[in-house]
Design a protein around this motif. Structure first.
Motif, PDB file in Angstrom:
ATOM      1  N   LYS A  45      -2.527   3.851  -3.523  1.00  0.00           N
ATOM      2  CA  LYS A  45      -2.353   2.779  -4.493  1.00  0.00           C
ATOM      3  C   LYS A  45      -2.140   1.443  -3.780  1.00  0.00           C
ATOM      4  N   SER A  46      -2.675   0.421  -4.397  1.00  0.00           N
ATOM      5  CA  SER A  46      -2.570  -0.934  -3.865  1.00  0.00           C
ATOM      6  C   SER A  46      -1.917  -1.811  -4.926  1.00  0.00           C
ATOM      7  N   PHE A  47      -0.882  -2.538  -4.549  1.00  0.00           N
ATOM      8  CA  PHE A  47      -0.178  -3.399  -5.501  1.00  0.00           C
ATOM      9  C   PHE A  47      -0.136  -4.837  -4.962  1.00  0.00           C
ATOM     10  N   TYR A  48      -0.438  -5.782  -5.816  1.00  0.00           N
ATOM     11  CA  TYR A  48      -0.125  -7.189  -5.540  1.00  0.00           C
ATOM     12  C   TYR A  48       0.964  -7.597  -6.516  1.00  0.00           C
ATOM     13  N   LEU A  49       2.022  -8.235  -6.035  1.00  0.00           N
ATOM     14  CA  LEU A  49       3.109  -8.646  -6.933  1.00  0.00           C
ATOM     15  C   LEU A  49       3.876  -9.821  -6.353  1.00  0.00           C
TER      16      LEU A  49
ATOM     17  N   LEU B 244       0.849  -1.194   0.000  1.00  0.00           N
ATOM     18  CA  LEU B 244       0.000   0.000   0.000  1.00  0.00           C
ATOM     19  C   LEU B 244       0.880   1.237   0.000  1.00  0.00           C
ATOM     20  N   VAL B 245       0.563   2.183  -0.863  1.00  0.00           N
ATOM     21  CA  VAL B 245       1.296   3.450  -0.920  1.00  0.00           C
ATOM     22  C   VAL B 245       0.280   4.588  -0.780  1.00  0.00           C
ATOM     23  N   HIS B 246       0.464   5.400   0.249  1.00  0.00           N
ATOM     24  CA  HIS B 246      -0.429   6.540   0.488  1.00  0.00           C
ATOM     25  C   HIS B 246       0.382   7.808   0.686  1.00  0.00           C
TER      26      HIS B 246
ATOM     27  N   ARG C 173      -0.256  -6.513 -10.094  1.00  0.00           N
ATOM     28  CA  ARG C 173      -1.604  -5.976 -10.336  1.00  0.00           C
ATOM     29  C   ARG C 173      -1.756  -4.732  -9.475  1.00  0.00           C
ATOM     30  N   VAL C 174      -2.334  -3.698 -10.049  1.00  0.00           N
ATOM     31  CA  VAL C 174      -2.469  -2.447  -9.310  1.00  0.00           C
ATOM     32  C   VAL C 174      -3.951  -2.134  -9.075  1.00  0.00           C
ATOM     33  N   GLY C 175      -4.222  -1.504  -7.954  1.00  0.00           N
ATOM     34  CA  GLY C 175      -5.594  -1.115  -7.633  1.00  0.00           C
ATOM     35  C   GLY C 175      -5.612   0.129  -6.774  1.00  0.00           C
ATOM     36  N   LYS C 176      -6.790   0.444  -6.237  1.00  0.00           N
ATOM     37  CA  LYS C 176      -6.959   1.654  -5.447  1.00  0.00           C
ATOM     38  C   LYS C 176      -7.211   1.315  -3.984  1.00  0.00           C
ATOM     39  N   SER C 177      -6.693   2.161  -3.131  1.00  0.00           N
ATOM     40  CA  SER C 177      -6.828   1.994  -1.686  1.00  0.00           C
ATOM     41  C   SER C 177      -7.466   3.260  -1.131  1.00  0.00           C
ATOM     42  N   PHE C 178      -8.527   3.105  -0.355  1.00  0.00           N
ATOM     43  CA  PHE C 178      -9.217   4.263   0.229  1.00  0.00           C
ATOM     44  C   PHE C 178      -9.296   4.099   1.747  1.00  0.00           C
ATOM     45  N   TYR C 179      -8.993   5.162   2.460  1.00  0.00           N
ATOM     46  CA  TYR C 179      -9.351   5.253   3.874  1.00  0.00           C
ATOM     47  C   TYR C 179     -10.423   6.321   3.978  1.00  0.00           C
ATOM     48  N   LEU C 180     -11.498   6.047   4.706  1.00  0.00           N
ATOM     49  CA  LEU C 180     -12.567   7.034   4.837  1.00  0.00           C
ATOM     50  C   LEU C 180     -13.374   6.792   6.104  1.00  0.00           C
TER      51      LEU C 180
END
Lengths: 81, 81
Positions: A40-44, A6-8, B37-44
């Motif tokens: 951003k969320s990465f699986y690798l 996770l990158v924030h 694989r890339v995706g989105k990460s949200f904190y709320l």
């Protein structure tokens, strides 16, 4: 070995994208949502001889490529294959 | 109640951004990385009278705004405040 990264943005860095998404969510009727931050969320997969080497590699990879340490922070953990 | 939401493309959907990032990582010398694989990460935060209502709200929010169910899947969990 598979990892989830996770990158924030750092908490004190303005998250313009997050603010825009929050406004769009409010416009869609979800007034109860606030303090949204996006990242951003990465699986690798990392090929390595052993888990310790894989962790060294993912640590370097995050610090040098996936994350901009000036404005972002990263976390990672082992993920199911 | 604070939540962490992850949104990723379904496994059978082409992840062009993930492929581009993986190629860039290889160019940077990290040949051991693959299947990125890339995706989105949200904190709320979701304001609600109780945790059950907050979970109903985040479930609807994910399904209707944060995620495109045609090509993406989402997961969420409670996050530290």
């Amino acid at each position: 070995m598979r990892f989830h990264v996770l990158v924030h943005l750092k908490p004190d860095v303005l998250d313009a994208q997050g603010q825009a998404i929050e406004q769009a969510i409010h416009s869609a009727g979800y007034e109860s949502v606030h303090s949204l931050r996006v990242g951003k969320s990465f699986y690798l997969d990392v090929d390595a001889d052993n888990p310790a080497d894989a962790r060294d590699e993912i640590e370097r990879l995050c610090a040098e490529t996936l994350c901009n340490p000036l404005i972002e922070t990263f976390t990672y953990e082992a993920a199911p294959a």
